[in-house]
Design a protein around this motif. Sequence first.
Motif, PDB file in Angstrom:
ATOM      1  N   GLU A   1      -4.197 -29.525 -40.334  1.00  0.00           N
ATOM      2  CA  GLU A   1      -4.048 -27.983 -39.332  1.00  0.00           C
ATOM      3  C   GLU A   1      -3.406 -27.134 -39.976  1.00  0.00           C
ATOM      4  O   GLU A   1      -3.092 -26.196 -40.093  1.00  0.00           O
ATOM      5  CB  GLU A   1      -3.513 -28.527 -37.992  1.00  0.00           C
ATOM      6  CG  GLU A   1      -3.669 -27.868 -36.960  1.00  0.00           C
ATOM      7  CD  GLU A   1      -3.345 -27.650 -35.840  1.00  0.00           C
ATOM      8  OE1 GLU A   1      -3.082 -27.002 -34.755  1.00  0.00           O
ATOM      9  OE2 GLU A   1      -3.146 -29.292 -35.158  1.00  0.00           O
TER      10      GLU A   1
ATOM     11  N   ARG B   1      -4.349 -23.706 -41.134  1.00  0.00           N
ATOM     12  CA  ARG B   1      -3.173 -21.790 -40.737  1.00  0.00           C
ATOM     13  C   ARG B   1      -2.327 -21.220 -41.760  1.00  0.00           C
ATOM     14  O   ARG B   1      -2.977 -19.885 -40.871  1.00  0.00           O
ATOM     15  CB  ARG B   1      -2.481 -22.901 -39.415  1.00  0.00           C
ATOM     16  CG  ARG B   1      -3.101 -23.590 -37.838  1.00  0.00           C
ATOM     17  CD  ARG B   1      -2.472 -23.195 -36.631  1.00  0.00           C
ATOM     18  NE  ARG B   1      -3.154 -23.699 -36.271  1.00  0.00           N
ATOM     19  CZ  ARG B   1      -3.949 -23.112 -34.998  1.00  0.00           C
ATOM     20  NH1 ARG B   1      -4.188 -21.697 -35.646  1.00  0.00           N
ATOM     21  NH2 ARG B   1      -4.676 -23.887 -33.847  1.00  0.00           N
TER      22      ARG B   1
ATOM     23  N   ASP C   1      -9.231 -21.240 -35.033  1.00  0.00           N
ATOM     24  CA  ASP C   1      -8.484 -22.551 -33.301  1.00  0.00           C
ATOM     25  C   ASP C   1      -9.871 -22.772 -33.007  1.00  0.00           C
ATOM     26  O   ASP C   1      -9.736 -24.392 -33.442  1.00  0.00           O
ATOM     27  CB  ASP C   1      -8.557 -21.202 -31.958  1.00  0.00           C
ATOM     28  CG  ASP C   1      -7.234 -20.467 -32.916  1.00  0.00           C
ATOM     29  OD1 ASP C   1      -6.207 -21.060 -33.659  1.00  0.00           O
ATOM     30  OD2 ASP C   1      -7.140 -19.499 -31.686  1.00  0.00           O
TER      31      ASP C   1
ATOM     32  N   ILE D   1     -10.626 -25.921 -35.834  1.00  0.00           N
ATOM     33  CA  ILE D   1      -9.627 -26.765 -35.711  1.00  0.00           C
ATOM     34  C   ILE D   1     -10.009 -27.216 -34.170  1.00  0.00           C
ATOM     35  O   ILE D   1     -10.047 -29.305 -34.577  1.00  0.00           O
ATOM     36  CB  ILE D   1      -8.190 -26.254 -35.347  1.00  0.00           C
ATOM     37  CG1 ILE D   1      -7.617 -25.442 -37.011  1.00  0.00           C
ATOM     38  CG2 ILE D   1      -7.394 -27.410 -35.367  1.00  0.00           C
ATOM     39  CD1 ILE D   1      -6.724 -24.617 -36.941  1.00  0.00           C
TER      40      ILE D   1
ATOM     41  N   LYS E   1     -10.545 -32.112 -34.678  1.00  0.00           N
ATOM     42  CA  LYS E   1     -10.048 -32.958 -34.211  1.00  0.00           C
ATOM     43  C   LYS E   1     -11.132 -33.516 -33.432  1.00  0.00           C
ATOM     44  O   LYS E   1     -10.725 -34.860 -33.518  1.00  0.00           O
ATOM     45  CB  LYS E   1      -9.110 -32.157 -33.041  1.00  0.00           C
ATOM     46  CG  LYS E   1      -7.841 -31.287 -33.763  1.00  0.00           C
ATOM     47  CD  LYS E   1      -6.792 -30.548 -33.006  1.00  0.00           C
ATOM     48  CE  LYS E   1      -5.177 -29.873 -33.327  1.00  0.00           C
ATOM     49  NZ  LYS E   1      -4.256 -30.053 -32.651  1.00  0.00           N
TER      50      LYS E   1
ATOM     51  N   TRP F   1     -15.975 -28.543 -39.510  1.00  0.00           N
ATOM     52  CA  TRP F   1     -15.293 -26.855 -39.549  1.00  0.00           C
ATOM     53  C   TRP F   1     -16.174 -26.162 -40.103  1.00  0.00           C
ATOM     54  O   TRP F   1     -16.315 -25.102 -39.578  1.00  0.00           O
ATOM     55  CB  TRP F   1     -14.738 -27.139 -41.152  1.00  0.00           C
ATOM     56  CG  TRP F   1     -13.686 -25.744 -41.398  1.00  0.00           C
ATOM     57  CD1 TRP F   1     -13.935 -24.998 -41.732  1.00  0.00           C
ATOM     58  CD2 TRP F   1     -12.090 -25.108 -40.798  1.00  0.00           C
ATOM     59  NE1 TRP F   1     -13.101 -23.701 -41.594  1.00  0.00           N
ATOM     60  CE2 TRP F   1     -12.244 -24.565 -41.086  1.00  0.00           C
ATOM     61  CE3 TRP F   1     -10.938 -26.049 -39.747  1.00  0.00           C
ATOM     62  CZ2 TRP F   1     -11.136 -23.738 -40.338  1.00  0.00           C
ATOM     63  CZ3 TRP F   1      -9.812 -25.922 -39.846  1.00  0.00           C
ATOM     64  CH2 TRP F   1      -9.335 -24.087 -40.204  1.00  0.00           C
TER      65      TRP F   1
END
Length: 332
Positions: A261, A265, A292, A295, A299, A329
Amino acid sequence: MEIAHSVLLLPETLLFAVVAFITYLIGILAQELSKGFRRAMGISATALAGKVGGWANAVGRAARTLSVPDSSGQQIRSAVKDAVSDRYAERGLPVRASLCFPVDLLEDQLESLSMQLWHKAPDQYHETDRLAAESAFRTGVSLPLLVLGIELGILGPWWVALLFLAAALVLLRQARVLEGERRALLATALSQRLAESQLLAGTVRTLEELNLLQSTGSLEWQVATAIAMEKAGNVDGYDRMIDDAVREVSELVNFSDADWEGQARAYADGATTLLLDHRDPKGADLISRKTDEAISRVKEATQAPQPVDSIDDGLSAEAVLKRVGREAWRRI
């Protein structure tokens, strides 16, 4: 009724000529409807081949050629790519930058090059005009021909309708091939500099003005291309490049690392910084928001119970995490 009776009394050769001329006139009047019929046949043929069997499946496979790109499609893509790489190289931009340009957007704008040929290359212009006319004629005649065949099949032998259907499909296929040849000729004119694309020229000019280093990575070049698209006023191209930039992050991040992560970013922050430096807060906000969201998807996908069991192809747990993370993603 009297007119119809008089027509039926005409000699057979003259009657055929009258019917053919009426079909031609109906084709001209119904040309737009025939274009819709052509598109519908191209779409429905694929569905037909996948849903029915036996002889009908064979018919579906034959009709499916309407929706399969012919060889001119490859010629168009190759010529457009050559034009892009040539313009980029002329400005001293690296190959990596040219690979970020959305060539399909340029293919969609080939029609706008036709009038340029009228001034710079009259012979090529007349050839494209001829191909357009022949394609339009075949498209316009196809639907009335099918309707005429159905009427004759009702009044006479049923196989007459099949013959007219086959003729309509052949005409539609010919129209598609001719249109492909026309577009290939326009793409070749672009690659030979007989015509110029304002989108391509403006993008290359803006990228040169940004003065990025030759060693700049693909992510930054995609963001820079988005900036160029925005300056050119191409909204579709801008949105496309922002999405491509976010997807590119997935190629740079190792989703099997504990700090994936943080990596993601960091790459996204680099992209947003470039956008903010060139006064594009909207693009920076889009990348931040899409990052965002990506991500969150990763997760959810990687923390699902026993993710390794979801891909049973002999991959290691690390490889599975990389694949699952990348696929999650890229679902923008």
